[in-house]
Scaffold this motif. Structure first.
Motif, PDB file in Angstrom:
ATOM      1  N   GLN A  56      58.644  37.005  -4.354  1.00 22.71           N
ATOM      2  CA  GLN A  56      59.788  37.572  -3.646  1.00 22.71           C
ATOM      3  C   GLN A  56      59.838  39.103  -4.176  1.00 22.71           C
ATOM      4  OE1 GLN A  56      60.850  36.432  -1.307  1.00 22.71           O
ATOM      5  NE2 GLN A  56      62.010  34.492  -1.289  1.00 22.71           N
TER       6      GLN A  56
ATOM      7  N   ARG B  77      66.448  42.748   8.736  1.00 24.62           N
ATOM      8  CA  ARG B  77      66.516  41.672   7.669  1.00 24.62           C
ATOM      9  C   ARG B  77      66.603  40.344   8.041  1.00 24.62           C
ATOM     10  NH1 ARG B  77      72.124  41.407   4.934  1.00 24.62           N
ATOM     11  NH2 ARG B  77      72.242  40.435   6.895  1.00 24.62           N
ATOM     12  N   ASP B  78      67.578  39.899   9.120  1.00 22.63           N
ATOM     13  CA  ASP B  78      67.664  38.519   9.530  1.00 22.63           C
ATOM     14  C   ASP B  78      66.375  37.972  10.108  1.00 22.63           C
ATOM     15  OD1 ASP B  78      70.154  38.700   8.681  1.00 22.63           O
ATOM     16  OD2 ASP B  78      71.179  38.924  10.714  1.00 22.63           O
TER      17      ASP B  78
ATOM     18  N   GLN C  99      63.131  38.742   9.461  1.00 26.02           N
ATOM     19  CA  GLN C  99      62.429  38.673   8.023  1.00 26.02           C
ATOM     20  C   GLN C  99      62.976  37.255   7.436  1.00 26.02           C
ATOM     21  OE1 GLN C  99      62.516  41.495   5.369  1.00 26.02           O
ATOM     22  NE2 GLN C  99      60.506  40.973   4.255  1.00 26.02           N
ATOM     23  N   GLU C 100      64.104  37.190   7.282  1.00 26.48           N
ATOM     24  CA  GLU C 100      64.551  35.857   6.591  1.00 26.48           C
ATOM     25  C   GLU C 100      64.121  34.803   7.365  1.00 26.48           C
ATOM     26  OE1 GLU C 100      68.695  36.402   5.727  1.00 26.48           O
ATOM     27  OE2 GLU C 100      68.368  37.710   3.915  1.00 26.48           O
TER      28      GLU C 100
ATOM     29  N   GLY D 233      60.593  33.888   7.109  1.00 24.99           N
ATOM     30  CA  GLY D 233      60.424  33.203   5.769  1.00 24.99           C
ATOM     31  C   GLY D 233      60.724  31.744   5.556  1.00 24.99           C
ATOM     32  N   VAL D 234      61.797  31.444   6.363  1.00 24.59           N
ATOM     33  CA  VAL D 234      62.356  29.980   6.390  1.00 24.59           C
ATOM     34  C   VAL D 234      61.377  29.302   7.246  1.00 24.59           C
ATOM     35  CG1 VAL D 234      64.223  28.656   7.149  1.00 24.59           C
ATOM     36  CG2 VAL D 234      64.781  30.627   5.872  1.00 24.59           C
TER      37      VAL D 234
END
Length: 96
Positions: free
Chosen positions: A6, A64-65, A67-68, A71-72
């Protein structure tokens, strides 16, 4: 399961981003105040600057959302793959 690295943000980077935003907005506001034009032109330009600022904040939140979310989904896919590999026995013979 391997844990992805991270990226971390330092306090200095955080402070620099906030100060840079503050300096840029205040300099544009000062330029609008001292602009040799009538009031409605300055108000129109101020509204344009406000629109650019709010759309930039919205864009950064959307990026950002996204990218998150990626990742999830990557972690979920990795967990499924790890489970399949853990349950797989290459030496098992199916009796048909």
């Amino acid at each position: 399961m391997t844990k992805p690295i991270q990226p971390t943000q330092t306090t200095a980077y955080y402070v620099q981003a906030i100060l840079s935003f503050g300096v840029s907005v205040s300099s544009v506001v000062l330029a609008l105040v001292y602009l040799p034009a009538s009031g409605w032109i300055r108000a129109f330009l101020a509204l344009g600057v406000l629109y650019v600022i709010t759309s930039t904040i919205t864009l950064s939140k959307v990026i950002r959302d996204r990218q998150e979310m990626s990742g999830v989904s990557t972690r979920v896919d990795q967990a499924r793959l790890d489970k399949l590999l853990a349950e797989h026995d290459p030496f098992r013979v199916d009796a048909s």
